[in-house]
Design an enzyme around this catalytic site. Structure first.
Site, PDB file in Angstrom:
ATOM      1  CG  ASP A   1       1.883  -0.987  15.412  1.00  0.00           C
ATOM      2  OD1 ASP A   1       2.062  -1.713  16.404  1.00  0.00           O
ATOM      3  OD2 ASP A   1       2.700  -0.880  14.481  1.00  0.00           O
TER       4      ASP A   1
ATOM      5  CG  HIS B   1       7.248  -6.405   1.213  1.00  0.00           C
ATOM      6  ND1 HIS B   1       6.229  -7.330   1.318  1.00  0.00           N
ATOM      7  CD2 HIS B   1       8.354  -7.101   0.871  1.00  0.00           C
ATOM      8  CE1 HIS B   1       6.690  -8.522   1.033  1.00  0.00           C
ATOM      9  NE2 HIS B   1       7.977  -8.425   0.761  1.00  0.00           N
TER      10      HIS B   1
ATOM     11  CG  ASP C   1      -3.641  -2.744  12.454  1.00  0.00           C
ATOM     12  OD1 ASP C   1      -2.648  -3.213  11.872  1.00  0.00           O
ATOM     13  OD2 ASP C   1      -3.705  -1.567  12.839  1.00  0.00           O
TER      14      ASP C   1
END
Length: 186
Positions: free
Chosen positions: A17, A99, A15
């Site tokens: 952040d 999104h 990942d």
């Protein structure tokens, strides 16, 4: 489309952040706001030298929300790439979901779509994939796809750990550097 290495032996999904760089509640909106977590870049360098293929999988709803555009995201990622290279590492690809949370897409974590796409494009068995994240949604995405979850306590990680309900067999480390040390120690 991210470049694809078809000779991958060891694939690690990170990942962004909260794992590689500091997380912000108001999103990373510019390269100036992208600040590496101490030890993370060096860990990616060590993993690269040890033969790991490094792929980033990140939700970037700031695009869907109209906070930043793709050009700005590319500038942020260019800074991250340069910082990783300067630490002797390499990120092979960055996959992101642009999104907003209400879009009901298949690629937004905790859905497994992004992880499955990474495994398909790199031609690896998803059960061999490890994903390091700081949020429950990261762990849920890799477990739903059939891979191995790792939680780090940086970013949202401490709160995620304290909240409980982690997927079975989730490994927990203080940060990416600690995970790297354990992984490379065998």
């Amino acid at each position: 489309m991210p470049s694809v290495n078809t000779d991958v032996d060891k694939l690690l999904i990170l990942d962004r952040d909260g794992v590689i760089n500091e997380d912000r509640p108001d999103f990373i909106k510019s390269p100036d706001e992208w600040i590496a977590i101490p030890g993370a870049l060096e860990a990616i360098g060590e993993l690269t030298r040890a033969g790991w293929t490094i792929v980033v999988a990140t939700n970037q709803s700031c695009i869907g929300r109209g906070i930043i555009n793709i050009d700005m995201l590319n500038q942020i990622h260019a800074k991250m790439h340069r910082a990783v290279v300067n630490a002797g590492g390499h990120i092979d690809a960055i996959f992101f979901c642009p999104h907003a949370p209400d879009a009901a897409c298949e690629c937004r974590k905790p859905e497994p779509g992004m992880v499955l796409d990474i495994a398909r494009r790199f031609r690896v068995d998803v059960s061999d994939c490890i994903m390091v994240g700081d949020a429950l949604r990261d762990l849920q995405a890799i477990v739903s796809a059939g891979g191995k979850p790792v939680l780090v306590r940086t970013g949202k990680g401490r709160k995620t750990e304290q909240a409980g309900n982690l997927p079975e067999n989730t490994l927990i480390f203080d940060d990416l550097a600690a995970f790297c040390d354990a992984l490379l120690a065998g």
